[in-house]
Scaffold this motif. Structure first.
Motif, mmCIF file in Angstrom:
data_model
loop_
_atom_site.group_PDB
_atom_site.id
_atom_site.type_symbol
_atom_site.label_atom_id
_atom_site.label_comp_id
_atom_site.label_asym_id
_atom_site.label_seq_id
_atom_site.Cartn_x
_atom_site.Cartn_y
_atom_site.Cartn_z
ATOM 1 N N ALA A 20 0.830 -1.202 0.000
ATOM 2 C CA ALA A 20 0.000 0.000 0.000
ATOM 3 C C ALA A 20 0.866 1.254 0.000
ATOM 4 C CB ALA A 20 -0.931 -0.012 1.210
ATOM 5 N N TRP A 21 1.941 1.216 0.750
ATOM 6 C CA TRP A 21 2.854 2.371 0.817
ATOM 7 C C TRP A 21 3.559 2.604 -0.518
ATOM 8 C CZ3 TRP A 21 8.392 2.155 0.836
ATOM 9 C CH2 TRP A 21 9.020 3.377 1.127
ATOM 10 N N LEU A 22 4.029 1.534 -1.145
ATOM 11 C CA LEU A 22 4.721 1.673 -2.421
ATOM 12 C C LEU A 22 3.822 2.280 -3.488
ATOM 13 C CD1 LEU A 22 6.747 -1.669 -2.602
ATOM 14 C CD2 LEU A 22 7.693 0.650 -2.522
ATOM 15 N N HIS A 23 2.519 2.032 -3.384
ATOM 16 C CA HIS A 23 1.580 2.557 -4.369
ATOM 17 C C HIS A 23 0.921 3.854 -3.907
ATOM 18 C CE1 HIS A 23 1.923 -0.707 -7.212
ATOM 19 N NE2 HIS A 23 1.792 -1.585 -6.238
ATOM 20 N N GLY A 24 1.457 4.454 -2.831
ATOM 21 C CA GLY A 24 0.978 5.754 -2.390
ATOM 22 C C GLY A 24 -0.380 5.739 -1.729
ATOM 23 N N LEU A 25 -0.775 4.594 -1.179
ATOM 24 C CA LEU A 25 -2.100 4.464 -0.590
ATOM 25 C C LEU A 25 -2.089 4.523 0.934
ATOM 26 C CD1 LEU A 25 -3.455 1.671 -2.958
ATOM 27 C CD2 LEU A 25 -3.984 4.116 -3.020
ATOM 28 N N THR A 26 -0.930 4.644 1.529
ATOM 29 C CA THR A 26 -0.833 4.837 2.979
ATOM 30 C C THR A 26 0.412 5.662 3.259
ATOM 31 O OG1 THR A 26 -1.047 3.692 5.126
ATOM 32 C CG2 THR A 26 0.555 2.797 3.586
ATOM 33 N N PRO A 27 0.345 6.605 4.193
ATOM 34 C CA PRO A 27 1.505 7.463 4.467
ATOM 35 C C PRO A 27 2.613 6.719 5.204
ATOM 36 C CG PRO A 27 -0.302 7.986 5.955
ATOM 37 C CD PRO A 27 -0.839 6.998 4.978
ATOM 38 N N THR A 28 3.801 7.284 5.122
ATOM 39 C CA THR A 28 4.973 6.654 5.735
ATOM 40 C C THR A 28 4.800 6.488 7.239
ATOM 41 O OG1 THR A 28 6.418 7.568 4.024
ATOM 42 C CG2 THR A 28 7.464 6.831 6.058
ATOM 43 N N ASP A 29 4.216 7.476 7.908
ATOM 44 C CA ASP A 29 4.041 7.377 9.361
ATOM 45 C C ASP A 29 3.191 6.164 9.735
ATOM 46 O OD1 ASP A 29 5.562 9.603 9.735
ATOM 47 O OD2 ASP A 29 3.881 10.960 10.138
ATOM 48 N N LEU A 31 2.812 3.458 7.935
ATOM 49 C CA LEU A 31 3.604 2.256 7.634
ATOM 50 C C LEU A 31 4.591 1.971 8.757
ATOM 51 C CD1 LEU A 31 4.736 -0.007 5.794
ATOM 52 C CD2 LEU A 31 6.236 1.739 4.790
ATOM 53 N N VAL A 32 5.310 2.980 9.199
ATOM 54 C CA VAL A 32 6.302 2.782 10.263
ATOM 55 C C VAL A 32 5.625 2.282 11.534
ATOM 56 C CG1 VAL A 32 7.952 3.952 11.773
ATOM 57 C CG2 VAL A 32 7.940 4.444 9.308
ATOM 58 N N GLY A 33 4.456 2.813 11.868
ATOM 59 C CA GLY A 33 3.731 2.347 13.039
ATOM 60 C C GLY A 33 3.340 0.883 12.908
ATOM 61 N N ALA A 34 2.874 0.489 11.722
ATOM 62 C CA ALA A 34 2.498 -0.904 11.503
ATOM 63 C C ALA A 34 3.709 -1.818 11.577
ATOM 64 C CB ALA A 34 1.804 -1.051 10.148
ATOM 65 N N LEU A 35 4.816 -1.402 10.978
ATOM 66 C CA LEU A 35 6.030 -2.224 11.022
ATOM 67 C C LEU A 35 6.509 -2.406 12.457
ATOM 68 C CD1 LEU A 35 8.093 -0.880 7.960
ATOM 69 C CD2 LEU A 35 6.758 -2.996 8.121
ATOM 70 N N THR A 36 6.388 -1.367 13.265
ATOM 71 C CA THR A 36 6.788 -1.468 14.670
ATOM 72 C C THR A 36 5.927 -2.492 15.393
ATOM 73 O OG1 THR A 36 7.542 0.833 14.679
ATOM 74 C CG2 THR A 36 7.084 -0.185 16.813
ATOM 75 N N ASP A 37 4.620 -2.453 15.162
ATOM 76 C CA ASP A 37 3.718 -3.415 15.797
ATOM 77 C C ASP A 37 4.004 -4.846 15.334
ATOM 78 O OD1 ASP A 37 2.419 -1.437 17.188
ATOM 79 O OD2 ASP A 37 0.797 -1.217 15.728
ATOM 80 N N LEU A 38 4.449 -4.991 14.091
ATOM 81 C CA LEU A 38 4.687 -6.310 13.515
ATOM 82 C C LEU A 38 6.103 -6.821 13.760
ATOM 83 C CD1 LEU A 38 2.854 -5.596 10.157
ATOM 84 C CD2 LEU A 38 2.190 -7.376 11.780
ATOM 85 N N GLY A 39 6.914 -6.051 14.462
ATOM 86 C CA GLY A 39 8.287 -6.469 14.702
ATOM 87 C C GLY A 39 9.181 -6.288 13.496
ATOM 88 N N GLY A 40 8.764 -5.417 12.581
ATOM 89 C CA GLY A 40 9.546 -5.205 11.366
ATOM 90 C C GLY A 40 10.333 -3.915 11.371
ATOM 91 N N GLU A 41 10.742 -3.457 12.555
ATOM 92 C CA GLU A 41 11.484 -2.195 12.646
ATOM 93 C C GLU A 41 12.735 -2.208 11.783
ATOM 94 O OE1 GLU A 41 10.592 -4.107 15.174
ATOM 95 O OE2 GLU A 41 9.925 -2.980 16.932
ATOM 96 N N GLY A 42 13.302 -3.398 11.581
ATOM 97 C CA GLY A 42 14.517 -3.499 10.785
ATOM 98 C C GLY A 42 14.345 -3.050 9.350
#
Length: 245
Positions: A20-29, A31-42
């Motif tokens: 969704a982020w790559l296609h401009g359908l969700t903002p970076t903030d 995405l970063v919040g979701a990655l943090t929740d999913l353990g994908g901070e790396g």
């Protein structure tokens, strides 16, 4: 054996958020919040590299990003014997495959249990995925679940706990759905993920929470279909994101 890693991977939602982020359908903030929740901070530190890699990729119907999962008796759909396949098998969490402007090149991102990520570049064609539609994946999962239920009934298996595992199953299904999906996710993909989550929660409830292994053969046969449903849902969602932009 960790049953959860066989029926669920945080990479499912990670892939959908990234798509969704790559296609401009969700903002970076978001995405970063979701990655943090999913353990994908790396992944946060390489988001720029991910975007640069995907920029200019042909919109030919194939998703720019897809999910690869594997399990017992099912090798990851990556070049056999290669470093990426070995890392995916060792990590056990799956892999993300990112397309390149060069159609013969693929970028493979693989996490480990510590939250670190490895980035591999493959310059040879990857094994062709199944490319199941959401409807096909849903039908296969439904058929497999029905057959497993028939086998369980035929075996004479009975337990009061199996008849009413709703609270535990509901709790696990809620866990699988954290942190949810981006608003742009297609309804067909969301429905498929929900069905896969429920089947996965039932498997985990009986095998891990109830510690009852009498019907393992019937339940374990569902693993492959749960994984196929998750991979199909991701491919469909990311493909649809591309059509929206």
């Amino acid at each position: 054996m960790d049953i959860r890693t066989e029926v669920w991977s945080p990479l499912q939602n990670t892939a959908v958020w990234l798509g969704a982020w790559l296609h401009g359908l969700t903002p970076t903030d978001n995405l970063v919040g979701a990655l943090t929740d999913l353990g994908g901070e790396g992944l946060v530190g390489v988001l720029g590299d991910i975007r640069r890699t995907a920029t200019g990729v042909a919109a030919d119907g194939e998703p720019v990003l897809r999910l690869v999962l594997s399990g017992p008796g099912e090798a990851p759909a990556l070049p056999a014997g290669g470093a990426a396949a070995e890392a995916a098998s060792a990590g056990g969490l799956g892999a993300l495959v990112l397309r390149d402007v060069d159609p013969l090149t693929s970028h493979i991102l693989i996490p480990d249990a510590a939250g670190d990520w490895q980035w591999f570049v493959e310059d040879s064609p990857l094994p062709a995925p199944a490319w199941l539609s959401p409807g096909e994946a849903d039908q296969l999962l439904t058929q497999a679940t029905t057959e497993a239920a028939r086998l369980v009934t035929a075996s004479g298996y009975r337990t009061d706990a199996l008849n009413s595992p709703r609270l535990t199953v509901g709790t696990l299904a809620d866990f699988y759905d954290t942190p949810g999906l981006p608003a742009a996710v297609p309804g067909r993909a969301a429905k498929l993920f929900t069905r896969a989550d429920r089947v996965a929660a039932i498997i985990e409830t009986v095998i891990a929470r109830m510690n009852d292994h009498r019907i393992d053969p019937q339940l374990l046969g569902l693993w492959r279909h749960v994984r196929a449903a998750r991979m199909s849902g991701v491919a469909y969602a990311v493909r649809e994101f591309g059509r929206l932009t």
